[in-house]
Structure formats: C-alpha cells, structure tokens
Motif scaffolding. Structure first.
Motif, PDB file in Angstrom:
ATOM      1  N   TYR C 138      41.890  34.251  32.221  1.00 17.15           N
ATOM      2  CA  TYR C 138      41.453  35.266  33.155  1.00 17.15           C
ATOM      3  C   TYR C 138      42.398  34.881  34.353  1.00 17.15           C
ATOM      4  O   TYR C 138      42.767  33.654  34.658  1.00 17.15           O
ATOM      5  CB  TYR C 138      39.894  34.998  33.286  1.00 17.15           C
ATOM      6  N   ASN C 139      42.578  36.061  35.058  1.00  9.26           N
ATOM      7  CA  ASN C 139      43.110  35.829  36.372  1.00  9.26           C
ATOM      8  C   ASN C 139      41.979  34.962  37.388  1.00  9.26           C
ATOM      9  O   ASN C 139      40.991  35.363  37.317  1.00  9.26           O
ATOM     10  CB  ASN C 139      43.517  36.957  37.103  1.00  9.26           C
ATOM     11  N   LYS C 140      42.610  34.067  37.887  1.00  9.29           N
ATOM     12  CA  LYS C 140      41.821  33.201  38.800  1.00  9.29           C
ATOM     13  C   LYS C 140      41.105  33.772  40.070  1.00  9.29           C
ATOM     14  O   LYS C 140      39.709  33.604  40.209  1.00  9.29           O
ATOM     15  CB  LYS C 140      42.785  31.847  39.302  1.00  9.29           C
ATOM     16  N   THR C 141      41.844  34.661  40.245  1.00 13.80           N
ATOM     17  CA  THR C 141      41.246  35.544  41.596  1.00 13.80           C
ATOM     18  C   THR C 141      40.300  36.457  41.096  1.00 13.80           C
ATOM     19  O   THR C 141      39.424  36.602  41.872  1.00 13.80           O
ATOM     20  CB  THR C 141      42.397  36.389  42.394  1.00 13.80           C
ATOM     21  N   PHE C 142      40.598  37.226  40.012  1.00  9.37           N
ATOM     22  CA  PHE C 142      39.407  38.093  39.235  1.00  9.37           C
ATOM     23  C   PHE C 142      38.195  37.390  39.112  1.00  9.37           C
ATOM     24  O   PHE C 142      37.278  37.749  39.282  1.00  9.37           O
ATOM     25  CB  PHE C 142      39.918  38.848  38.129  1.00  9.37           C
ATOM     26  N   ARG C 203      42.679  45.007  29.113  1.00 11.51           N
ATOM     27  CA  ARG C 203      43.131  43.624  28.719  1.00 11.51           C
ATOM     28  C   ARG C 203      42.486  42.961  27.665  1.00 11.51           C
ATOM     29  O   ARG C 203      41.533  42.178  27.595  1.00 11.51           O
ATOM     30  CB  ARG C 203      42.943  42.505  30.201  1.00 11.51           C
ATOM     31  N   ASP C 398      42.740  37.036  49.312  1.00 14.51           N
ATOM     32  CA  ASP C 398      42.884  37.322  47.929  1.00 14.51           C
ATOM     33  C   ASP C 398      41.769  37.885  47.297  1.00 14.51           C
ATOM     34  O   ASP C 398      41.554  38.701  46.622  1.00 14.51           O
ATOM     35  CB  ASP C 398      43.721  36.184  47.270  1.00 14.51           C
ATOM     36  N   GLN C 402      40.493  41.557  45.744  1.00 16.81           N
ATOM     37  CA  GLN C 402      40.139  41.792  44.312  1.00 16.81           C
ATOM     38  C   GLN C 402      38.806  42.376  44.180  1.00 16.81           C
ATOM     39  O   GLN C 402      38.371  42.848  43.222  1.00 16.81           O
ATOM     40  CB  GLN C 402      40.191  40.347  43.803  1.00 16.81           C
TER      41      GLN C 402
END
Ligand code: NA
Ligand code: NA
Lengths: 167, 336, 434
Positions: C138-142, C203, C398, C402
C-alpha cells in the motif's frame, strides 16, 4: 519557587488520583445500592457530585501548571520569536487576572453571600461548597506567576503545550 | 436529498421574541419601557406563571405610561432556581419565581406551607397566601437576607400515578416504587403513604417506568401529560398530597429604588395577576387531563381521609416550634 | 438595550482577540464573559455572578459520565483490546478490494464503539495497520489518509463524550443522542470504505494473499466478544432503562478494568498513571464547561441568541439556505477549534435558530457533532490528523492532499445528514426516545 512548584504538582497529582478513585467507588456503590439492593443510597449522589467538582477544579489547576489547556495558537506560531515571547507573557497575565477577579474575588463574594444558606439534607452550608472556586483560583494564580517568571527569565517557551485532543 | 420538511421560521412563530405574543396588546409596548425589570423563571413560556407575570408587566407598562415593565426569562436561562435567589439577593436580578421548598434554606418556618395536606384546595391556598394576618410576618422574615417575598403563587397539585392499578387507599401503594423529588421529607412522606420513594431526575422517569425500574411518579396533571407519562403509567389517582406554593421574590432595595409610580403600579396590579394565574392553572389542568384521557389515562378519586391520617406523623414531626405550630393552626382554621 | 449591546460587544471582541493571541480557550471565554457581565451589572455583581455560574456549570450529576467514559477509554487503550478488535474487523471485511485498508476503517469504527476517542483509535489502529499495509504494497500516504479519515466515526457512534457535552447545552436526552448517532456514525465509516473501494479497484496488487480457515475466524471473533459485549452492556443498559447514562459510564469503567485485568494487560501500579491521564482530560473539559456556562448566562441576559437568529433570518427565511450557512460556518469553526469548546460556544447560539424552523435538537446535535468531527481531520488545527500523520511517519501536507476524496464524500454526507432528519431521528423514534 521551582521546588515548591514541583511539590505542588506532586501533591495535586496524588489528590486527583485519590479523588478520581473515590469517585469511581462512590458511583459504583450508588449503582450497587440502586440495582442490587433496590434501596438507593441518598448521600452517594451528593458526595459524588462534590468529589467531582473538586477533582475537576484541582485537575484544571494542575493543567494550568502544565500549561496543558487547549488554545488556538496557529496565528501565534507564525509570529517572530520576539513577539511570541511577549504574547506568552501577556497570556500568563490574562490567566492571573482571570484567577484573581473571577475565581478568587467572585468566588469569595458568592461564597460569602451563601454562607447562611443551609441546603436541606447537606451537613454543610452552600457557601462552603463555593469555596472550591477561590481555592482553585489561588492555585491557578500561583502557577501563572510561576510561568510568568519563567518566561521572563527565558526558561520556558512562549507557546502552550496543548493536548492533541480532548475527548 | 431534501427529504426533510422544515417549516419556514415565519410559520412557526418568531421564537426570537416569544414574549411579544403575550404582551403586544395595548398601545404601550412592555418591551420598549424605559426600565425593563428582569424576572427569572425555570419553566417554559406556556406556563401559567410565565403568562400571568408577562401580562402583569404589560399592565405596569400601561399604568406607568411606558416608564417600566417586566420581562420574564424562561427555561432557566438565568440560572437554576437556587442560583436566581442568590442573584436576587446580590442585586443582579430584579425578580425571580421560585419553588416554595427553596425558601426553607433561608427560614425553616416556610416548611409549613410545603407539608402534605396543608391546603385543601387551590382556593384555600389562594386565601391563605393573600392573607397578611397569616403570611405577613413569615414573608417579611427574610428581608434581612435581602429577599422580599411579594406573593405566593399556585404551583399545581401533586397526585400519585402508576403503571399497575388505580390507587384508593395507602394499602394500594404497597410495594410500589414511586419517583419523588430527592429529600428526606419526600422519602418519608411516600413511605407513610404506603409506597416507597425513589429519587431520580425527571428526565429519566419515563424510561424508568417503561422498563419497570419504578412503578410511577407523583406530579401535577400538566407535567403528567406533557412528559407523556400517561403512556407508561395510565392510573392517575387524586391523592392531592402536596400543594406547595411558588413565590415571586425580589430584593428589598430594588423595590425601594424603583420609581414610586412603578412601585405603586406593581403592587396595584399584582392581585389581578395572581387571579389570572389561578384561572390559567384551572384551564391548563383541564386541557392536560383531557389530553391524558385521550392518551388512555384513567383518573380516579381516592380515600383522602386515609391518606391524610397516614401522613399525619410527618406533619406532627415537622411542626417543631411554636411559630410553625401557630402558623399551621391558622392555615387550617382558614380551611373551615 | 444599550447595556446589552455593550455586553455583547465585549463578549465577542474579547473572545476573538484573546483566542487569536493564543490564550487558553477556557480563559478567553471566561474572562470575556466576566467582563461583559461586569459591564452590565457592575464589577462586584459581575464577578459574583460569573463565579456562581462557573460552579453551576459543573454542579451537575450527569456530567460524571464524561470522566468515566474518558477513564474507560484510557483503560481500553492500555488493555491491548485494539488488537483483538482489528482482528475481528479483518474477518468482517474478508477479501474485499483493498481489504487491509477496509480493515483499518472497520477497526476504527469498532474501537470508537467501545472507547469513543478518535485520537486513541487512530493511534492504536494506525500503528498496527500501517506496517501491515506497507508490507502488502500500500502507498504509505494513502494508508495514513484512510486511517485519519475514518478515525472520527467513533466520536459519532456511541458512547460519545461530545454528545454528552452537547446534551448540556441543549438540555436533550443523552440516551436519545447516543442512539441517534449510530446511523450517521456507521455511514461515516461506510463512505470511507467506498473511497477505499474505488482506490483499490484500480490496483489489483492490493489484494490479500493470506487465507484464514473458518475455525480460525471463529476463534478471532470469539476473542473480541468480551470487548464488544461492553457495547451491549453499556448502550443496551441505557436504552433498556436499566442504567442512567452516568451509571452506565461507571459500569463501563468497571467492565473495562475487569477485562484489562483478565487479559493481564494492566497491573495495579498502572492505575495511577491511568487515573492521572483521565484526570487531566477531565480538568480541561470541566473548566471549559464551567466558563461556557458563564458565557451562556451572559448571552441570555443580553439576548444574543435572539439577535443572531434575527440576523440569520434577515439573510434568508429559507431553512435550507440557513442550514447550508450553518454547515459552512461549522466546517470553518472546526478547521480551527477543538469540537468540545466549539459545541459549548456555538451550540447555545445556533440552537434557537434551527429549532425556530422545527429542527429537532437531537437532529441538530448529530449534525453539529458530525460537522465539528470533520474539523478534527482538517488542517490547520486537526488533532486526529496530526496524530495519524505522526503515527504513520508522513507529512501532514501529503496526507491532507491524499484525503481530498475523503473530505469530498464526508462533506456530502454531512449535507445529507443535515437535510435528512430521518437518518438521525429514525432510531430514537423507533425506541420511543424522541
Ligand atoms: Na464512541
Ligand atoms: Na481542523
């Protein structure tokens, strides 16, 4: 003064812990007498309420000691350090003013006014109940003077250390 | 998404100044008087006391040609009843309407009027409260504590209601838990009446009866119907056990400092306000009773003598000194 | 009349100036109110009245529910209960697209249902789920944005201290407010799941690989039952009329304490720091309530709520326009202010406005709490946002970017909640509380 402040912190911390524990036990007892014994205890609600008031005011005073009351400080954070410093000093003066005129003076006045009023069912007069305000006011006044001196000697930063969230 | 259905504010009446509805008759507006005295009140703007004192303000404004009037602040916005007495003492508030038992905190002799079966009827109560022979000394007794008692008002007649059966005698209350206002006197009274008292906040009573935590309560028909207790405790029995008065109080120095014309108008118009309050109560009780019957409540008379005898020990214990005994005897004599 | 106007001016200008200067909110409100009272009543009576009303504000038995629910929440956080709830959430979510992020949302909602602190939920769930999600790609920011956005659901799902605070300013039933919060609170979590769904659909790599046997699932759910039973005991007890909300909050303390001791998650010597932490929150909240009572008194005395209502109705008499104005105002207030003081300050002003066109105080409470909860996840002052970002080690800017899709659906849902009384009122009406 610093040593006295540390001692006062410790004493208030213990006081809050003990009062909080007493509060849990008192209300638990009230629930037990009403739900299980089917015979509600008359004094427990009053005792719980006044324990709670003293707990709340002592804990509030303690939080003035820790500079933990929440503030909206995003504007001040954008100011230059010199301005922040004087705003911080002003803030402690405002807290001291509030403690003196509302909690100590106003609290004393209302307490004196109600000194002869005897609430039926309570062993103390109404004025006595109000003394929680001036007592907490004196504690808050002490803490604001302490922080004022620390700020003026540059031993403390100007901004409050607020909790991230309340409840 | 607009499934709401809100009314336009114009349709529902302008809540921003409800008092104008009651007072905007006549040529002089009470709200625009030079001096508007504040009257603190704990209930809503439909209550007989709110309406009659608001109308009193209007009449004072007319009598003084707009020099002064009264404005009633409802719903405890200026403090609890206990608070507003203190604020009247301090001179912050000009007037307050407060429940009788609260004055016991300033002079315990006031307790006489708050005992069960002191008054036989609303008329008897009115006659006693209006009689300076009986009330004069008592009312004046707390002036040194900065409380001037201007008038006693009717505060409704409290009766017992429950979810189980109609009550005729104290035996019928046996084993029932009835909500009472928290005080030792009330707990003792309910015990003598045959039930057992259970103090709790008014806000919890409905669900407590519904779930069977308690079996009923005791209050006047207006509160019985307005709080919808008729839905869960339909048996309303006219035990008439309590009829404690409410009082209109002020600060002696407020009355002194008043313009003489205003002071005169206040006292001249006050008796009519008390008569109006009594009539409004009668209408209110009739309307509430009808509404409760509509909701399925049953009303019944009781063996009053049996209840009167049952609580006699409490009355006797409470008359602790000569003054209270004398006062009580005068009140009872007025009933004959 | 002029006296009242002066008092109103001192109150509004005083609070505004002192807040901008970073004075604690409680002192800003308390001092301005006291000075406003003094301008109308004279110094001595102004101070006497202020002190008396401070005392009145906290002299209230039903307020005891606040320290108790706070204490129960702190015990729960120390009790390792979060992990059990996360596992249960994982089973509930199953193998849906983006299931780990979905689990995070469900766990925040479950945690909120037993504890009530959004910050505690975001910290406890985020610190466990973050690393797991990173491992699965997973994208850390998401991941952080999902955690933060779903955090406040627990402030609306009962028990909720914010609702208790609102019940004070509106004199409405705590039980009714609690029940009314269920549907909007669950919807909050569901719309977050919807955003996650659309994100993960594009994704395919974000799908769970691990398979869990039925037996293991049963064990996981069973493990979380004692914690979830708290909801049944506390909320069921209130709704069934068995406990008052105050009694129920005390039961919640005893129950969570027993649970924590049984799980061996806390020891006797942990009790002092736990009580002290709860006392700190209690002190701040009580002081705010005390000074807000003074402010309410001054406002009633000077008839400020009536002036505000008149002013708003002069802008428009269309209830929907006024509701939209209030939505915008509350979102802006929430950007800068904690929800507790915001409810205490703006509740008494706005309540007479909305009740004038027939909105139920219960419905308004849910709508107000919902709007101010969004404020806890928005910059520049967003405690839930700050904690969530710190836990995940990402920058606030960030995460905020998001979170834009989350803000979009939550604000849309807020408008729906404001315009649809049934979402809040259906359950309490069904149970007979409203
Ligand atoms: Na919650
Ligand atoms: Na914010």
């Amino acid at each position: 003064m610093t040593r006295f402040k540390e001692g006062l912190d410790k004493a208030l911390e213990w006081l809050c812990v003990v009062l909080f524990a007493l509060l849990v036990v008192t209300v638990a007892w009230q629930v037990f007498t009403r739900q299980v014994l089917n015979d509600p205890s008359g004094w427990s609600e009053e005792l719980a309420k006044y324990t709670f008031i003293w707990l709340g005011l002592f804990a509030a005073a303690l939080m003035f000691g820790e500079r933990g009351h929440i503030a909206v400080d995003f504007v001040v954070r954008k100011m230059p350090a010199g301005v922040q410093h004087w705003i911080g000093v002003f803030g402690q003066l405002v807290i001291a003013l509030f403690a003196v005129i509302v909690m100590i003076y106003g609290g004393y006045k209302v307490s004196a006014l109600a000194w002869n009023q005897n609430l039926t069912g309570l062993p103390v007069n109404v004025g006595w109940l109000y003394t929680a305000l001036p007592v907490a006011g004196v504690l808050i006044l002490f803490y604001s003077v302490y922080h004022l001196i620390s700020l003026l000697r540059h031993r403390e930063s100007a901004l409050e250390e607020g909790d991230p969230e309340l409840i | 998404a607009c499934g709401g259905g809100f009314e336009s504010p114009a349709d529902s009446g302008d809540t921003a100044d409800t008092e104008s509805e009651a007072a905007d008759s006549g040529s002089v507006s009470a709200a625009d008087a030079e001096t508007v005295y504040r009257v603190a009140f704990n209930q809503n703007d439909q209550h007989p006391q709110f309406v009659s004192i608001t109308n009193l303000g209007q009449r004072i404004a007319e009598a003084t040609d707009g020099m002064c009037s009264l404005e009633v602040y409802p719903n405890e916005t200026l403090g609890t009843q206990k608070d507003t007495i203190e604020l009247v003492q301090a001179g912050t508030l000009d007037f307050a309407i407060i429940a009788g038992p609260l004055l016991e905190n300033f002079n315990t002799d006031f307790a006489v009027f708050n005992l069960p079966y002191t008054f036989d009827s609303q008329e008897h109560q009115r006659a006693v409260l209006d009689d300076p022979e009986i009330t004069g000394e008592l009312f004046a007794s707390i002036e040194d504590q900065n409380i001037a008692v201007l008038a006693g008002m009717h505060g409704g007649i409290r009766n017992v209601y429950n979810s189980i059966q109609p009550v005729n005698t104290p035996e019928d209350l046996d084993g029932m838990k009835i909500r009472v206002i928290e005080s030792d006197t009330n707990l003792r009274m309910m015990e003598l009446m045959g039930g057992s008292g259970s103090p709790m906040g008014q806000g919890e009573v409905y669900t407590a009866i519904q779930s069977g935590v308690i079996d009923g309560g005791e209050n006047n028909p207006s509160i019985f119907a307005n709080l919808k207790h008729d839905e869960v405790a339909p048996y309303y029995s006219y035990t008439q056990h309590l009829m404690f008065p409410d009082y209109l109080i002020s600060n002696p120095s407020v009355l002194e400092d008043m313009d003489p014309a205003c002071n005169e108008a206040l006292f001249a118009e006050l008796p009519a306000a008390l008569v109006e309050e009594g009539q409004l109560w009668v209408e209110e009780v009739e309307a509430s009773t009808a509404a409760a019957e509509e909701a399925g409540a049953e009303f019944n008379e009781v063996d009053l003598e049996a209840f009167r005898e049952a609580v006699a020990p409490l009355v006797e214990e409470s008359l602790t000194n000569e003054t209270t005994q004398e006062l009580y005897d005068k009140v009872r004599a007025a009933a004959e | 009349m002029e006296v009242a106007a002066l008092a109103a001016l001192i109150l509004v200008v005083g609070i505004f100036v002192l807040l901008i200067l970073g004075i604690p909110i409680s002192v800003a409100v308390g001092l301005s109110s006291a000075l406003a009272a003094a301008s109308a009543l004279g110094f001595e009576n102004g101070m006497l009245t202020s002190a008396q009303q401070m005392f009145r504000g906290i002299n209230n038995f039903s307020l005891l529910a606040i320290p108790f629910f706070v204490l129960a929440g702190v015990i729960m956080n120390n009790g390792g209960i979060a992990l059990k709830l996360i596992n249960a959430a994982k089973v509930m979510v199953g193998r849906a697209p983006g299931s780990l992020a979905q689990t995070n949302v469900a766990a925040n909602a479950l945690f909120g249902a037993v504890s009530g602190s959004a910050v505690a939920a975001v910290a406890a769930v985020g610190s466990t789920m973050g690393p797991l999600q990173a491992k699965e790609g997973y994208n850390k920011t998401f991941a952080a944005a999902t955690n933060v956005a779903s955090g406040p659901a627990g402030m609306i799902i009962p028990p909720s201290n914010l609702m208790i605070v609102y019940s004070l300013v509106s004199s409405s039933s705590i039980a009714a407010l609690f029940v009314a919060g269920y549907i909007p609170g669950i919807l909050w979590a569901l719309v977050c799941m919807l955003v996650v769904y659309f994100y993960a659909r594009k994704r395919p790599e974000l799908k769970i690989t691990e398979r869990v046997s039925i037996g293991a699932k049963a064990r996981i759910v069973l493990d979380a039952v004692p914690a979830l039973l708290l909801v049944v005991v506390v909320i069921g007890g209130i709704l069934g009329g068995i406990f008052t909300p105050t009694e129920a909050s005390c039961i919640a303390v005893l129950y969570s304490l027993a649970l924590a001791f049984i799980y061996r998650a806390i020891k006797v010597r942990d009790l002092k720091p736990i009580l002290l932490e709860s006392a700190r929150t209690t002190g701040i909240v009580l002081f705010l309530i005390a000074v807000s009572t003074v402010m309410s008194w001054v406002m009633s005395f000077a008839k400020i709520p009536a002036m505000v209502a008149d002013a708003l109705f002069s802008v428009s008499s269309n209830p929907y326009v006024i509701i939209l104005l209030i939505v915008a105002a509350l979102l802006i207030v929430g950007m800068f202010m904690d929800p507790v003081p915001a409810v205490l300050i703006f509740g008494p002003i706005l309540l007479p406005v909305v009740t004038a066109f027939g909105m139920s105080p219960i419905h308004f409470g849910i709508f107000m709490v919902f709007a101010l909860s969004i404020g806890t996840i928005t910059p520049p002052v967003g405690p839930v946002l700050f904690v969530g970002a710190r836990i995940s080690g990402v920058r606030i800017e960030d995460v905020s970017r998001q979170m834009l899709p989350f803000f979009g659906v939550l604000i849309l849902l807020l408008v729906v909640v404001a315009f649809t009384p049934a979402l809040s009122m259906w359950l309490p009406t069904l149970i007979g509380l409203a």
